[in-house]
Design a protein around this motif. Sequence first.
Motif, short mmCIF file in Angstrom:
data_model
loop_
_atom_site.label_atom_id
_atom_site.label_comp_id
_atom_site.label_asym_id
_atom_site.label_seq_id
_atom_site.Cartn_x
_atom_site.Cartn_y
_atom_site.Cartn_z
N PHE A 49 4.98 4.94 -3.43
CA PHE A 49 3.92 4.02 -3.85
C PHE A 49 4.35 3.30 -5.11
O PHE A 49 5.29 3.70 -5.81
CB PHE A 49 2.60 4.77 -4.09
N GLU B 55 -0.76 10.49 -7.17
CA GLU B 55 -0.67 9.12 -7.66
C GLU B 55 -1.49 8.92 -8.93
O GLU B 55 -1.03 8.30 -9.90
CB GLU B 55 -1.14 8.16 -6.56
N SER C 189 0.86 -1.18 0.00
CA SER C 189 0.00 0.00 0.00
C SER C 189 0.89 1.23 0.00
O SER C 189 2.04 1.16 0.41
CB SER C 189 -0.91 0.00 1.23
N PRO C 190 0.36 2.37 -0.48
CA PRO C 190 1.18 3.58 -0.49
C PRO C 190 1.66 3.92 0.91
O PRO C 190 0.94 3.76 1.90
CB PRO C 190 0.24 4.65 -1.03
#
Length: 370
Positions: free
Chosen positions: A240, A318, A228-229
Motif C-alpha cells: 500500500f 496500515e 488502493s491497497p
Amino acid sequence: MNSPSAQRIPVAVITGFLGSGKTTLVNAVLKKPACGQAAVVVSEYGEVGVDHVLIQAPSKRMRLVDGGCMCEYVHEEVAASLLNLLDRRVAGTETDFDRVLIETSGLGDPVPIIQMLQVDPEISRHFELRVVLTMADSLHALQHLDRYAQSIKQVAVADVLVLSKVDVAEPQAVEALSARLRTLNPGARQVRAAHGDLDARLLDGTPHQAGGSLAEVRQWLASEAFASPTADDRSPVRTFSLVHEGEATVPGLVLWQHLLSGFRGAGLLRVKGIVNVEGRPYAVHAVQTIVSEPVPLDQWPDDDRRSRMVFIVRGLDEQALRDTFAALRFEGGRDLRNMVIRPEVYARFRDTISLFRQRAPEPAEAASAR
C-alpha cells in the motif's frame, strides 16, 4: 565515506527460488560483452555444491559460499569472498574483474546479503549494489509463492523480476504469474526471458541504496499501481502507499527512518518513495532493518508536493504506520548552539517513540515475519 559510484565495482544480486533459472541466467549474461570480465560469487545449499560447477566463468574469478540458507552467517562468507577477490585483483584477463554477480541460494534469504553490501564499511567502500534481480519460474513459481515464505521475500525485495521459462510455459500461466508478482511487488520492473537471455543493461540499474532515479520514483508512485491497497489472500504480504501532507524536517526524517527500522524492521520487506523535506524532494529506501541515506532529487517527479511512500509489509497495520508519520515533524529541540534541549520538544520526542512501541509486533509476529 563511500567513494564515488564510478570508482566502485558494480554488484548485481541474483536471487530466486530453487529451479528458477538463476544459473542459466548467469551463464547467459557472462557470454555478453558487457559482462565478459565479471566475477561470480555463488551461495549454495548443502554440503556438496553443484551450481558453481555449472557456471562458465574462469575459476580465478569464481567464489563458492557453502551452506546457503542453513548458514546464519552466509552474508559474512559472501563479504569474505568479495574481499578475497579484491585482494587478488591484478592486471590480466584471468584475474581482473569489473563487476560482480552474486547468485544466492534458492532456499536462502537475500536480505542479509543486501544489508551487508549496503552497510559494511569495507565492502561498501569498494562495491556498489546496483540491482536485486529475482527469477520467477513461470512453470512453478505460483506454487512456490503459496508454500514458501522465502519465495515471497525474494520477490518483495526485487528491483527487477524476471519471469523465466516463458518459452515452455503456457501463455495464461505466464500472465497469471505476472499478475501475482504485481500484487506482491508492484514497483518492480518485470521482464520475460527464455534460456536466461536478458538485456545486460538491467544489471547496471540505479544504485540500489540511492533510492532511485526520478524515473524509478515515478514508477513506484504510479497511481495505477497503488490506487488502493493490494493484498494477496494466499500470503500475509500487503502492499500500500501512504501520504503525508505536511513537510518533514531534516531531524524528523532521520528520526522516523531509524525508529521505523528499529521497531518495525522485521515486518518491513520494502519501503520506497519520496519525502518533502523542508520543501525539497528526497528519495527514501529501506529493506527491513537497513535504511539507506535519503538522497536529494534534482526536481520533483510531478506537481504533487506531498510525501508519498510505498510499503511492502508482512504483519504490519496500515494505520500503525500512518501514525508514525508524527515523527516527521520532529524539530530536534536544541537552542544555544545545540547545548539546550527544550523540555516541550523532548516531551514530543518521548510521545513519538511511544507511537512505535505501542504498535510494535509481538515477539511471535516478529519471528514469523523473519
